[in-house]
Enzyme design. Structure first.
Site, PDB file in Angstrom:
ATOM      1  N   HIS A  22      -3.796  -4.925  -0.225  1.00 39.48           N
ATOM      2  CA  HIS A  22      -3.336  -5.469   1.049  1.00 39.48           C
ATOM      3  C   HIS A  22      -3.359  -6.996   0.987  1.00 39.48           C
ATOM      4  O   HIS A  22      -4.415  -7.603   1.167  1.00 39.48           O
ATOM      5  CB  HIS A  22      -4.235  -4.980   2.188  1.00 39.48           C
ATOM      6  CG  HIS A  22      -4.006  -3.556   2.547  1.00 39.48           C
ATOM      7  ND1 HIS A  22      -3.049  -3.160   3.456  1.00 39.48           N
ATOM      8  CD2 HIS A  22      -4.602  -2.423   2.104  1.00 39.48           C
ATOM      9  CE1 HIS A  22      -3.066  -1.844   3.570  1.00 39.48           C
ATOM     10  NE2 HIS A  22      -3.997  -1.371   2.757  1.00 39.48           N
ATOM     11  N   GLU A  33      -2.343  -9.047   3.131  1.00 37.08           N
ATOM     12  CA  GLU A  33      -2.691  -9.580   4.458  1.00 37.08           C
ATOM     13  C   GLU A  33      -4.193  -9.584   4.701  1.00 37.08           C
ATOM     14  O   GLU A  33      -4.665 -10.231   5.648  1.00 37.08           O
ATOM     15  CB  GLU A  33      -1.970  -8.782   5.559  1.00 37.08           C
ATOM     16  CG  GLU A  33      -2.517  -7.406   5.852  1.00 37.08           C
ATOM     17  CD  GLU A  33      -2.052  -6.314   4.899  1.00 37.08           C
ATOM     18  OE1 GLU A  33      -2.294  -5.131   5.197  1.00 37.08           O
ATOM     19  OE2 GLU A  33      -1.452  -6.643   3.853  1.00 37.08           O
ATOM     20  N   CYS A  37       0.842  -1.193   0.000  1.00 34.93           N
ATOM     21  CA  CYS A  37       0.000   0.000   0.000  1.00 34.93           C
ATOM     22  C   CYS A  37       0.886   1.255   0.000  1.00 34.93           C
ATOM     23  O   CYS A  37       1.621   1.473  -0.954  1.00 34.93           O
ATOM     24  CB  CYS A  37      -0.991  -0.039   1.161  1.00 34.93           C
ATOM     25  SG  CYS A  37      -2.380   1.129   0.948  1.00 34.93           S
TER      26      CYS A  37
END
Length: 214
Positions: A194, A196, A89
């Site tokens: 993202h 994650e 990001c």
């Protein structure tokens, strides 16, 4: 044991990134240790480096430079020693020459280009760009091994990185106009989304990064 330095410069979102990297590593052969750190010595010696980022470009750049010796350690490791690097990001955006959020702020200048506000074509495309979108891989790259041609990833941002050289765009996404979902150059890579928060596809990308030998 492979060491992964997850850079702590006050940008937030460290815990979820740390957990995802640990989980991705568990699926691979060999021991891996994720260290959340702002210690220049640990960063300089790490086998992999991940730079996360949440918030405004200028604030993240200021936070990074405020950590004594961190930018110098990143330069020595990533550009000097060739340590594999992943920006996430705003961590990806900081790889640019400059960011235009609020004011012009210098980035790391690892990949020429600028970060500017999204201006989608059409009222249906909102800013911030938030939610799931398929990314389109521009060319084969080890980060995307095992992922489909169109892989859904989770985005949340209002600004995007526009590289000077189109060849630096490893994957793109369309949100009222196409822009970089991922960039790559040599041992350096960055993703606007993202991983994650991107479930199985994101974990696969992180595992690919941990196994990447540029």
């Amino acid at each position: 044991m492979q060491s992964i330095a997850l850079i702590d410069y006050g940008s937030g979102n460290l815990r979820s990134a740390e957990k995802a990297l640990v989980k991705a590593g568990e699926a691979l052969d060999g021991a891996r240790r994720v260290v959340v750190t702002a210690d220049p010595d640990l960063i300089a010696r790490a086998d992999r480096i991940v730079l996360p980022g949440v918030g405004a470009f200028a604030a993240c750049a200021a936070g990074l430079h405020a950590r004594s010796g961190v930018t110098e350690a990143l330069e020595a490791a990533v550009r000097g020693r060739g340590t594999p690097f992943l920006g996430i990001c705003v961590g990806m955006q900081l790889m640019a020459s400059r960011g235009l959020e609020f004011r012009t702020t210098l980035g790391l200048d690892w990949i020429g280009g600028e970060v500017r506000r999204l201006t989608p074509d059409g009222a249906a495309f909102k800013v911030p760009h938030m939610g799931w979108n398929d990314i389109q891989v521009a060319a084969p790259h080890p980060l995307f091994e095992g992922l489909g041609a169109d892989s859904p990833m989770y985005f949340t941002h209002s600004f995007a990185f526009f590289p000077d050289d189109a060849a630096a765009v490893a994957a793109s996404v369309d949100h009222g106009g196409r822009f970089a979902a991922a960039v790559a150059h040599g041992n350096m890579a960055g993703v606007q989304f993202h991983p994650e928060k991107s479930q199985a596809a994101g974990l696969r990308l992180l595992a690919n990064f941990l196994d990447w030998r540029p």
